[in-house]
Design a protein around this motif. Sequence first.
Motif, PDB file in Angstrom:
ATOM      1  N   ALA A   1       1.153  -0.867   0.357  1.00 17.77           N
ATOM      2  CA  ALA A   1      -0.166   0.328   0.400  1.00 17.77           C
ATOM      3  C   ALA A   1       0.565   1.205   0.334  1.00 17.77           C
ATOM      4  CB  ALA A   1      -0.728  -0.322   1.653  1.00 17.77           C
ATOM      5  N   LEU A   2       2.051   1.169   0.401  1.00 12.56           N
ATOM      6  CA  LEU A   2       2.692   2.363   0.861  1.00 12.56           C
ATOM      7  C   LEU A   2       3.496   2.456  -0.540  1.00 12.56           C
ATOM      8  CD1 LEU A   2       4.572   1.671   4.187  1.00 12.56           C
ATOM      9  CD2 LEU A   2       3.395   3.889   3.362  1.00 12.56           C
ATOM     10  N   SER A   3       3.831   1.260  -1.080  1.00 19.59           N
ATOM     11  CA  SER A   3       4.826   1.457  -2.774  1.00 19.59           C
ATOM     12  C   SER A   3       3.736   1.592  -3.687  1.00 19.59           C
ATOM     13  CB  SER A   3       5.094   0.425  -3.045  1.00 19.59           C
ATOM     14  OG  SER A   3       5.907  -0.527  -1.954  1.00 19.59           O
ATOM     15  N   GLY A   4       2.379   1.911  -3.513  1.00 21.13           N
ATOM     16  CA  GLY A   4       1.047   2.241  -4.405  1.00 21.13           C
ATOM     17  C   GLY A   4       0.326   3.399  -4.685  1.00 21.13           C
ATOM     18  N   ILE A   5       1.537   4.461  -3.423  1.00 19.61           N
ATOM     19  CA  ILE A   5       0.611   5.772  -3.350  1.00 19.61           C
ATOM     20  C   ILE A   5       1.010   6.506  -4.797  1.00 19.61           C
ATOM     21  CG2 ILE A   5       1.127   7.601  -1.580  1.00 19.61           C
ATOM     22  CD1 ILE A   5       1.436   6.289   0.664  1.00 19.61           C
ATOM     23  N   ASP A   6       0.343   7.063  -4.967  1.00 20.01           N
ATOM     24  CA  ASP A   6       0.209   8.131  -6.167  1.00 20.01           C
ATOM     25  C   ASP A   6       1.276   8.953  -6.012  1.00 20.01           C
ATOM     26  OD1 ASP A   6       0.248   9.384  -8.324  1.00 20.01           O
ATOM     27  OD2 ASP A   6      -1.803   9.215  -8.977  1.00 20.01           O
ATOM     28  N   HIS A   7       2.100   8.871  -7.357  1.00 20.67           N
ATOM     29  CA  HIS A   7       3.503  10.091  -6.930  1.00 20.67           C
ATOM     30  C   HIS A   7       3.441  11.170  -6.757  1.00 20.67           C
ATOM     31  CE1 HIS A   7       7.330  11.951  -7.832  1.00 20.67           C
ATOM     32  NE2 HIS A   7       7.886  10.572  -6.860  1.00 20.67           N
ATOM     33  N   ARG A   8       2.085  11.635  -7.467  1.00 22.77           N
ATOM     34  CA  ARG A   8       1.375  13.204  -7.881  1.00 22.77           C
ATOM     35  C   ARG A   8       0.770  13.775  -5.946  1.00 22.77           C
ATOM     36  NH1 ARG A   8      -2.758  11.786 -11.892  1.00 22.77           N
ATOM     37  NH2 ARG A   8      -3.140  10.227 -11.139  1.00 22.77           N
ATOM     38  N   PHE A   9       0.563  12.248  -5.140  1.00 25.82           N
ATOM     39  CA  PHE A   9       0.390  13.030  -4.020  1.00 25.82           C
ATOM     40  C   PHE A   9       1.970  13.554  -2.795  1.00 25.82           C
ATOM     41  CE2 PHE A   9      -3.178  10.599  -4.404  1.00 25.82           C
ATOM     42  CZ  PHE A   9      -4.256  11.020  -4.271  1.00 25.82           C
ATOM     43  N   VAL A  10       2.835  13.076  -3.267  1.00 27.37           N
ATOM     44  CA  VAL A  10       4.593  12.846  -2.677  1.00 27.37           C
ATOM     45  C   VAL A  10       4.793  14.388  -4.028  1.00 27.37           C
ATOM     46  CG1 VAL A  10       6.335  12.423  -2.761  1.00 27.37           C
ATOM     47  CG2 VAL A  10       4.677  11.127  -2.982  1.00 27.37           C
ATOM     48  N   GLU A  11       4.313  14.656  -4.630  1.00 24.09           N
ATOM     49  CA  GLU A  11       4.412  15.530  -5.825  1.00 24.09           C
ATOM     50  C   GLU A  11       4.117  17.275  -5.060  1.00 24.09           C
ATOM     51  OE1 GLU A  11       4.652  15.180  -9.580  1.00 24.09           O
ATOM     52  OE2 GLU A  11       6.046  14.238  -9.825  1.00 24.09           O
ATOM     53  N   LEU A  12       2.425  16.952  -4.825  1.00 24.23           N
ATOM     54  CA  LEU A  12       1.479  18.084  -4.153  1.00 24.23           C
ATOM     55  C   LEU A  12       2.371  18.139  -2.982  1.00 24.23           C
ATOM     56  CD1 LEU A  12      -0.795  19.594  -4.140  1.00 24.23           C
ATOM     57  CD2 LEU A  12      -1.783  17.770  -3.902  1.00 24.23           C
TER      58      LEU A  12
ATOM     59  N   GLU B   1       5.673  17.993  -1.676  1.00 20.87           N
ATOM     60  CA  GLU B   1       6.212  18.831  -2.092  1.00 20.87           C
ATOM     61  C   GLU B   1       6.587  20.612  -2.134  1.00 20.87           C
ATOM     62  OE1 GLU B   1       8.886  15.147  -3.147  1.00 20.87           O
ATOM     63  OE2 GLU B   1       8.314  16.913  -4.476  1.00 20.87           O
ATOM     64  N   VAL B   2       5.337  21.260  -3.228  1.00 21.13           N
ATOM     65  CA  VAL B   2       5.096  21.760  -3.632  1.00 21.13           C
ATOM     66  C   VAL B   2       4.403  22.620  -2.389  1.00 21.13           C
ATOM     67  CG1 VAL B   2       3.973  23.285  -5.229  1.00 21.13           C
ATOM     68  CG2 VAL B   2       4.684  21.551  -6.101  1.00 21.13           C
ATOM     69  N   GLN B   3       3.448  21.873  -1.121  1.00 24.46           N
ATOM     70  CA  GLN B   3       2.527  23.134   0.086  1.00 24.46           C
ATOM     71  C   GLN B   3       3.289  22.766   0.716  1.00 24.46           C
ATOM     72  OE1 GLN B   3       0.089  23.946  -0.126  1.00 24.46           O
ATOM     73  NE2 GLN B   3      -0.692  23.141  -2.597  1.00 24.46           N
ATOM     74  N   GLY B   4       5.297  22.103   0.643  1.00 30.00           N
ATOM     75  CA  GLY B   4       5.662  22.250   1.980  1.00 30.00           C
ATOM     76  C   GLY B   4       5.673  21.763   2.939  1.00 30.00           C
ATOM     77  N   LEU B   5       5.034  20.212   2.982  1.00 30.52           N
ATOM     78  CA  LEU B   5       4.584  20.393   3.905  1.00 30.52           C
ATOM     79  C   LEU B   5       5.598  19.276   4.720  1.00 30.52           C
ATOM     80  CD1 LEU B   5       1.726  17.319   3.011  1.00 30.52           C
ATOM     81  CD2 LEU B   5       2.128  19.983   4.209  1.00 30.52           C
ATOM     82  N   SER B   6       6.135  19.057   5.916  1.00 38.84           N
ATOM     83  CA  SER B   6       7.170  18.784   6.925  1.00 38.84           C
ATOM     84  C   SER B   6       7.031  17.370   6.683  1.00 38.84           C
ATOM     85  CB  SER B   6       7.206  19.254   8.225  1.00 38.84           C
ATOM     86  OG  SER B   6       6.049  19.372   8.876  1.00 38.84           O
ATOM     87  N   ARG B   7       7.951  16.173   7.130  1.00 39.34           N
ATOM     88  CA  ARG B   7       7.898  14.734   6.779  1.00 39.34           C
ATOM     89  C   ARG B   7       7.174  14.426   7.997  1.00 39.34           C
ATOM     90  NH1 ARG B   7       9.918  11.681   3.332  1.00 39.34           N
ATOM     91  NH2 ARG B   7      11.508   8.991   4.775  1.00 39.34           N
ATOM     92  N   VAL B   8       6.890  15.270   8.707  1.00 44.96           N
ATOM     93  CA  VAL B   8       5.707  14.843  10.023  1.00 44.96           C
ATOM     94  C   VAL B   8       4.067  14.693   9.608  1.00 44.96           C
ATOM     95  CG1 VAL B   8       4.499  14.847  12.435  1.00 44.96           C
ATOM     96  CG2 VAL B   8       7.626  14.740  12.223  1.00 44.96           C
ATOM     97  N   ARG B   9       4.719  16.330   8.896  1.00 50.34           N
ATOM     98  CA  ARG B   9       3.026  15.988   8.328  1.00 50.34           C
ATOM     99  C   ARG B   9       2.569  15.847   6.926  1.00 50.34           C
ATOM    100  NH1 ARG B   9       1.164  21.789   7.324  1.00 50.34           N
ATOM    101  NH2 ARG B   9      -0.976  20.606   6.358  1.00 50.34           N
ATOM    102  N   PHE B  10       3.723  15.105   6.462  1.00 46.14           N
ATOM    103  CA  PHE B  10       3.997  14.134   5.015  1.00 46.14           C
ATOM    104  C   PHE B  10       3.047  12.745   5.593  1.00 46.14           C
ATOM    105  CE2 PHE B  10       5.814  11.297   2.558  1.00 46.14           C
ATOM    106  CZ  PHE B  10       4.943  11.334   1.239  1.00 46.14           C
ATOM    107  N   ILE B  11       3.473  12.335   6.426  1.00 49.39           N
ATOM    108  CA  ILE B  11       3.617  10.783   6.916  1.00 49.39           C
ATOM    109  C   ILE B  11       1.630  11.005   7.356  1.00 49.39           C
ATOM    110  CG2 ILE B  11       3.835   8.780   8.600  1.00 49.39           C
ATOM    111  CD1 ILE B  11       6.627  10.009   8.358  1.00 49.39           C
ATOM    112  N   ARG B  12       0.988  11.635   8.221  1.00 46.94           N
ATOM    113  CA  ARG B  12       0.421  11.781   8.409  1.00 46.94           C
ATOM    114  C   ARG B  12      -0.791  11.892   7.926  1.00 46.94           C
ATOM    115  NH1 ARG B  12       1.212  15.809  11.928  1.00 46.94           N
ATOM    116  NH2 ARG B  12      -0.286  17.826  10.967  1.00 46.94           N
TER     117      ARG B  12
END
Length: 280
Positions: free
Chosen positions: A168-179, A181-192
Amino acid sequence: MTTTTLSTAPLAAAEPAPRRRRRRSLSPGKRLPAARMAGPLVVLALWAAASAAGRLDPAAIPAPWTVLETGARLWSDGTLTTDVLTSLERAGYGFAIGLTAGVALALASGLSRTGEALIDGTVQLNRAIPTLGLIPLFILWLGIGETFKIAIIAIVVYIPIYLNTHAALSGIDHRFVELAEVQGLSRVRFIREIVIPGALPGFFVGLRLGVTGSWLGLVVLEQINATSGLGYMMFQAQNYGQSDVILVGLLIYGVFGLISDSAVRLVERRVLSWRRTLSS
């Protein structure tokens, strides 16, 4: 020209409007209350009917009422209570350790390329080895007491939890990761806010498999140098040809498995209530 218009106007008004075709629904429909109990109840009814008609050998497959009487007798004697509590304790400890290990390893492997390189191959190798085949080796390492039983149950549990959570982790859409990064989320907020919601569906699938696996492993392990437990009770009943006692143990295992799976489904439905799926 005016006459023609007046004569055809009533005819046009009298023509019925074309019927709108109703779109066929492809969904399974509304969820039926207690639908998962229908199958077991049908099996129980067929078992009772075959026993009443004399189609089953009572020595091999006793009637349901005989099994209930045996279970009530064992419960009143106190032996069944001790065996059930012992089995629940073993399954609980093994499941808790396996759940913790599976989630921790999946996060470390799914969120880091270094972690994936170190962990994923090892887990895949462990998955390819029959877990029950590790029993002789674990007895040499941990002794023949309770520790090796709990360790084997933990391995049976952590593998499906790791595999499904990692997938499930590997299947997360990479566009969410890019979003993120654009929003400037921290590592903790990104995980949460992205990782955990994206991984929860796979985690619950692994959790259901892990719960079932803990009961399956327990049946075998409690027949090895055990003095109590449902598996021990069934093993002793086999030596004395007590098929009714064996069926009591199997039914209790089945009830525990059904209840635990239903509990996980209920928690999953509550936690993932924001999803619109075919089952909902």
